[in-house]
Write a protein that holds these residues in place. Structure first.
Motif, PDB file in Angstrom:
ATOM      1  N   PRO A   1      28.255 -10.325   7.023  1.00 52.78           N
ATOM      2  CA  PRO A   1      27.873  -9.320   8.025  1.00 52.78           C
ATOM      3  C   PRO A   1      26.393  -8.941   8.026  1.00 52.78           C
ATOM      4  O   PRO A   1      25.861  -8.561   9.059  1.00 52.78           O
ATOM      5  N   GLY A   2      25.707  -9.064   6.912  1.00 51.31           N
ATOM      6  CA  GLY A   2      24.293  -8.682   6.846  1.00 51.31           C
ATOM      7  C   GLY A   2      23.326  -9.784   7.237  1.00 51.31           C
ATOM      8  O   GLY A   2      22.115  -9.611   7.158  1.00 51.31           O
ATOM      9  N   THR A   3      23.832 -10.919   7.708  1.00 52.37           N
ATOM     10  CA  THR A   3      22.978 -12.051   8.071  1.00 52.37           C
ATOM     11  C   THR A   3      22.168 -11.733   9.329  1.00 52.37           C
ATOM     12  O   THR A   3      22.736 -11.348  10.346  1.00 52.37           O
ATOM     13  N   PRO A   4      20.830 -11.877   9.282  1.00 49.22           N
ATOM     14  CA  PRO A   4      20.021 -11.651  10.490  1.00 49.22           C
ATOM     15  C   PRO A   4      20.339 -12.686  11.573  1.00 49.22           C
ATOM     16  O   PRO A   4      20.652 -13.836  11.266  1.00 49.22           O
ATOM     17  N   VAL A   5      20.263 -12.278  12.836  1.00 54.51           N
ATOM     18  CA  VAL A   5      20.445 -13.186  13.966  1.00 54.51           C
ATOM     19  C   VAL A   5      19.093 -13.313  14.654  1.00 54.51           C
ATOM     20  O   VAL A   5      18.512 -12.317  15.091  1.00 54.51           O
ATOM     21  N   LEU A   6      18.584 -14.533  14.750  1.00 58.49           N
ATOM     22  CA  LEU A   6      17.252 -14.784  15.297  1.00 58.49           C
ATOM     23  C   LEU A   6      17.332 -15.766  16.459  1.00 58.49           C
ATOM     24  O   LEU A   6      18.289 -16.524  16.572  1.00 58.49           O
ATOM     25  N   VAL A   7      16.321 -15.745  17.310  1.00 58.64           N
ATOM     26  CA  VAL A   7      16.178 -16.731  18.378  1.00 58.64           C
ATOM     27  C   VAL A   7      14.823 -17.400  18.226  1.00 58.64           C
ATOM     28  O   VAL A   7      13.916 -16.864  17.589  1.00 58.64           O
ATOM     29  N   GLU A   8      14.699 -18.561  18.828  1.00 60.16           N
ATOM     30  CA  GLU A   8      13.448 -19.288  18.757  1.00 60.16           C
ATOM     31  C   GLU A   8      12.336 -18.488  19.417  1.00 60.16           C
ATOM     32  O   GLU A   8      12.525 -17.913  20.489  1.00 60.16           O
ATOM     33  N   GLY A   9      11.157 -18.435  18.785  1.00 58.84           N
ATOM     34  CA  GLY A   9      10.015 -17.722  19.332  1.00 58.84           C
ATOM     35  C   GLY A   9       9.410 -18.442  20.522  1.00 58.84           C
ATOM     36  O   GLY A   9       9.730 -19.599  20.795  1.00 58.84           O
TER      37      GLY A   9
END
Length: 69
Positions: free
Chosen positions: A15-23
């Motif tokens: 649950p604590g995993t960051p969710v990122l998108v490509e810059g």
């Protein structure tokens, strides 16, 4: 990817995993919020363009999508 597919994949992560998108150019960005927007596929997209665009720029039928800021 649909909401159902995304949820299934996210449920497999801690649950604590960051969710990122490509810059924009390089690296990665945090997702700040989600909002529903009507978009359509942009058939003439260049490598630097997104595959989906707002309806006034799209060249295929509309579909609902989530837009990130």
């Amino acid at each position: 990817m649909t909401v159902e597919e995304l949820i299934a994949q996210l449920q497999a992560l801690p649950p604590g995993t960051p969710v990122l998108v490509e810059g924009y150019e390089t690296g990665f960005d945090n997702i700040l919020k989600l909002a529903e927007q009507q978009v359509g596929q942009y058939r003439n997209a260049q490598k630097w363009d997104g595959e989906d665009q707002t309806l006034d720029r799209s060249t295929k039928p509309e579909r609902a999508a989530l837009k990130r800021w």
